[in-house]
Design a protein around this motif. Structure first.
Motif, PDB file in Angstrom:
ATOM      1  N   HIS A  91       0.655  -1.765  -0.060  1.00 29.32           N
ATOM      2  CA  HIS A  91       0.035  -0.409   0.144  1.00 29.32           C
ATOM      3  C   HIS A  91       1.043   1.113  -0.466  1.00 29.32           C
ATOM      4  N   PHE A  92       0.769   2.239  -1.176  1.00 27.44           N
ATOM      5  CA  PHE A  92       1.402   3.240  -1.033  1.00 27.44           C
ATOM      6  C   PHE A  92       0.100   4.229  -0.163  1.00 27.44           C
ATOM      7  N   PHE A  93       1.887   4.796   1.033  1.00 29.87           N
ATOM      8  CA  PHE A  93       0.674   5.245   2.057  1.00 29.87           C
ATOM      9  C   PHE A  93       0.195   6.842   1.186  1.00 29.87           C
ATOM     10  N   SER A  94      -0.348   7.694   1.964  1.00 27.90           N
ATOM     11  CA  SER A  94      -0.816   8.960   2.124  1.00 27.90           C
ATOM     12  C   SER A  94      -0.919   9.673   2.719  1.00 27.90           C
ATOM     13  N   PHE A  95      -0.091  10.912   2.598  1.00 25.23           N
ATOM     14  CA  PHE A  95      -0.106  11.511   4.354  1.00 25.23           C
ATOM     15  C   PHE A  95      -1.015  12.607   3.717  1.00 25.23           C
ATOM     16  N   ASP A  96      -2.056  12.492   2.672  1.00 24.47           N
ATOM     17  CA  ASP A  96      -2.950  13.224   3.251  1.00 24.47           C
ATOM     18  C   ASP A  96      -4.425  12.682   3.742  1.00 24.47           C
ATOM     19  N   SER A  97      -4.854  11.692   3.464  1.00 18.45           N
ATOM     20  CA  SER A  97      -5.803  11.481   4.029  1.00 18.45           C
ATOM     21  C   SER A  97      -6.044   9.609   5.822  1.00 18.45           C
ATOM     22  N   SER A  98      -7.253   9.730   6.292  1.00 20.49           N
ATOM     23  CA  SER A  98      -7.173   9.048   7.038  1.00 20.49           C
ATOM     24  C   SER A  98      -5.893   7.926   7.171  1.00 20.49           C
ATOM     25  N   ALA A  99      -5.248   7.076   8.574  1.00 19.64           N
ATOM     26  CA  ALA A  99      -5.279   5.989   8.293  1.00 19.64           C
ATOM     27  C   ALA A  99      -6.101   5.039   8.159  1.00 19.64           C
ATOM     28  N   ALA A 100      -7.724   5.798   8.743  1.00 18.22           N
ATOM     29  CA  ALA A 100      -8.825   4.739   8.679  1.00 18.22           C
ATOM     30  C   ALA A 100      -9.595   4.339   7.792  1.00 18.22           C
ATOM     31  N   ARG A 138       3.283   8.936  12.585  1.00 13.60           N
ATOM     32  CA  ARG A 138       3.045   7.815  13.230  1.00 13.60           C
ATOM     33  C   ARG A 138       2.206   7.437  13.961  1.00 13.60           C
ATOM     34  N   GLU A 139       1.457   8.396  14.476  1.00 12.56           N
ATOM     35  CA  GLU A 139      -0.266   8.150  15.041  1.00 12.56           C
ATOM     36  C   GLU A 139      -0.856   6.811  13.971  1.00 12.56           C
ATOM     37  N   SER A 140      -0.675   7.823  12.549  1.00  8.89           N
ATOM     38  CA  SER A 140      -1.364   7.226  11.906  1.00  8.89           C
ATOM     39  C   SER A 140      -0.902   5.486  10.863  1.00  8.89           C
ATOM     40  N   LEU A 141       0.578   5.659  11.651  1.00  9.03           N
ATOM     41  CA  LEU A 141       1.136   4.232  10.688  1.00  9.03           C
ATOM     42  C   LEU A 141       0.581   3.084  12.237  1.00  9.03           C
ATOM     43  N   ARG A 142       1.053   3.541  12.698  1.00 14.01           N
ATOM     44  CA  ARG A 142      -0.023   2.670  14.014  1.00 14.01           C
ATOM     45  C   ARG A 142      -1.291   2.534  13.741  1.00 14.01           C
ATOM     46  N   ILE A 143      -1.912   3.215  13.220  1.00 17.09           N
ATOM     47  CA  ILE A 143      -3.577   2.694  13.226  1.00 17.09           C
ATOM     48  C   ILE A 143      -3.447   1.671  11.448  1.00 17.09           C
ATOM     49  N   LEU A 144      -2.810   2.436  10.992  1.00 18.49           N
ATOM     50  CA  LEU A 144      -2.909   1.168   9.566  1.00 18.49           C
ATOM     51  C   LEU A 144      -1.620  -0.383   9.927  1.00 18.49           C
ATOM     52  N   ALA A 146      -1.995  -1.492  13.421  1.00 21.36           N
ATOM     53  CA  ALA A 146      -3.084  -2.860  13.444  1.00 21.36           C
ATOM     54  C   ALA A 146      -3.740  -3.447  12.918  1.00 21.36           C
ATOM     55  N   ARG A 147      -4.009  -2.265  11.877  1.00 18.62           N
ATOM     56  CA  ARG A 147      -5.438  -2.910  11.502  1.00 18.62           C
ATOM     57  C   ARG A 147      -4.563  -4.087  10.679  1.00 18.62           C
ATOM     58  N   MET A 148      -3.294  -4.082   9.757  1.00 19.96           N
ATOM     59  CA  MET A 148      -3.103  -5.150   8.821  1.00 19.96           C
ATOM     60  C   MET A 148      -2.784  -5.511   9.509  1.00 19.96           C
ATOM     61  N   ARG A 149      -2.480  -5.965  10.735  1.00 25.33           N
ATOM     62  CA  ARG A 149      -1.919  -6.734  11.465  1.00 25.33           C
ATOM     63  C   ARG A 149      -3.280  -7.612  12.453  1.00 25.33           C
ATOM     64  N   GLY A 150      -4.392  -7.024  12.749  1.00 27.97           N
ATOM     65  CA  GLY A 150      -5.368  -7.916  13.097  1.00 27.97           C
ATOM     66  C   GLY A 150      -6.256  -8.387  12.045  1.00 27.97           C
ATOM     67  N   VAL A 151      -5.832  -7.893  10.951  1.00 26.58           N
ATOM     68  CA  VAL A 151      -6.581  -8.897   9.885  1.00 26.58           C
ATOM     69  C   VAL A 151      -5.704  -9.759   9.049  1.00 26.58           C
ATOM     70  N   TYR A 152      -4.949  -9.626   8.969  1.00 26.67           N
ATOM     71  CA  TYR A 152      -3.849 -10.412   8.443  1.00 26.67           C
ATOM     72  C   TYR A 152      -3.041 -11.919   9.162  1.00 26.67           C
ATOM     73  N   GLY A 153      -3.262 -11.089  10.386  1.00 21.98           N
ATOM     74  CA  GLY A 153      -2.478 -12.370  11.204  1.00 21.98           C
ATOM     75  C   GLY A 153      -0.668 -11.832  10.865  1.00 21.98           C
TER      76      GLY A 153
END
Length: 239
Positions: A91-100, A138-144, A146-153
């Motif tokens: 995933h190409f990370f965007s600095f301009d939209s929410s991590a969620a 860092r907060e955005s990365l933390r959210i992303l 965590a979501r990836m870890r939770g979905v894909y294990g």
């Protein structure tokens, strides 16, 4: 004499720019597990032909930001897997939209398949002004993460440029696997941060893709094939 040097310089630049010669070549004995990362920029991919050239794994662009999906992702994902490659998505990370919403975009497109490589976040600058503060990123990365870890294990991977690593990842408490970009020199042990994947050539050339960029990114895994399978969790899968 000057004209000869100029011609030589232009030829040399052309060969390097088009991936015909490259000096930063990791030893195949030391790094036997090799891979590519690819997207729609490479055009139509013949993954069986790619695999025949000593390629073991492929990371494929899936999404960007909160709404962009790579046009070739599904086709590349299915065909690379069918060719016997170990496949993951980035995933190409965007600095301009929410991590969620970025997480929603990625998770809606990338299959949750047990034998896939871990998810990847591509962290690099695409503008030079008004860069976000480190804490916000860092907060955005933390959210992303965590979501990836939770979905894909699986523990996600981050691929940062050197500048992004220095600004956002160095000394952070984020948990991830590091994929470095070092295209002019080999990693220096004790200086280069601890890494698992290394992109050593962004201008590689292989047979097996048409209609797009003639260049393709080349990478290695830090370890043996057995260690790669263990990293990816393949040894734990049912036979």
């Amino acid at each position: 004499m000057l004209s000869t040097i100029l011609v030589f310089g232009l030829v040399f630049w052309y060969l390097v720019e088009n991936g015909m010669i490259w000096f930063n070549m990791p030893s195949k004995n030391r790094y036997p597990v090799r891979g590519v990362d690819a997207s729609h920029y490479q055009g139509q991919m013949n993954w069986e032909r790619i695999a025949e050239q000593g390629i073991t794994f492929a990371f494929l662009k899936a999404t960007e930001g909160s709404g962009t999906v790579d046009d070739c992702f599904t086709e590349n994902w299915n065909n690379a897997r069918a060719a016997g490659l170990y496949v993951g998505a980035y995933h190409f990370f965007s600095f301009d939209s929410s991590a969620a919403t970025q997480a929603d975009n990625y998770c809606a497109i990338v299959p949750d398949q047990e034998d896939a490589l871990p998810p990847v976040i591509d962290l690099e600058f695409y503008r030079s002004e008004n860069l976000p503060e480190p804490d916000a990123v860092r907060e955005s990365l933390r959210i992303l993460l965590a979501r990836m870890r939770g979905v894909y294990g699986k523990q996600p991977i981050i691929y940062p440029t050197k500048e992004c690593w220095e600004l956002y990842l160095k000394d952070s408490e984020l948990e991830y696997t590091l994929w470095i970009r070092s295209i002019f020199t080999a990693p220096v042990y004790g200086i280069t941060p601890e890494w698992t994947f290394w992109q050593y050539n962004p201008r590689g050339m292989l047979d097996g893709y048409t209609g797009g960029d003639v260049r393709i990114d080349l990478n290695v895994f830090r370890g043996t094939m057995d260690e790669f399978r263990q990293f990816a969790g393949y040894d734990a899968l049912p036979q």
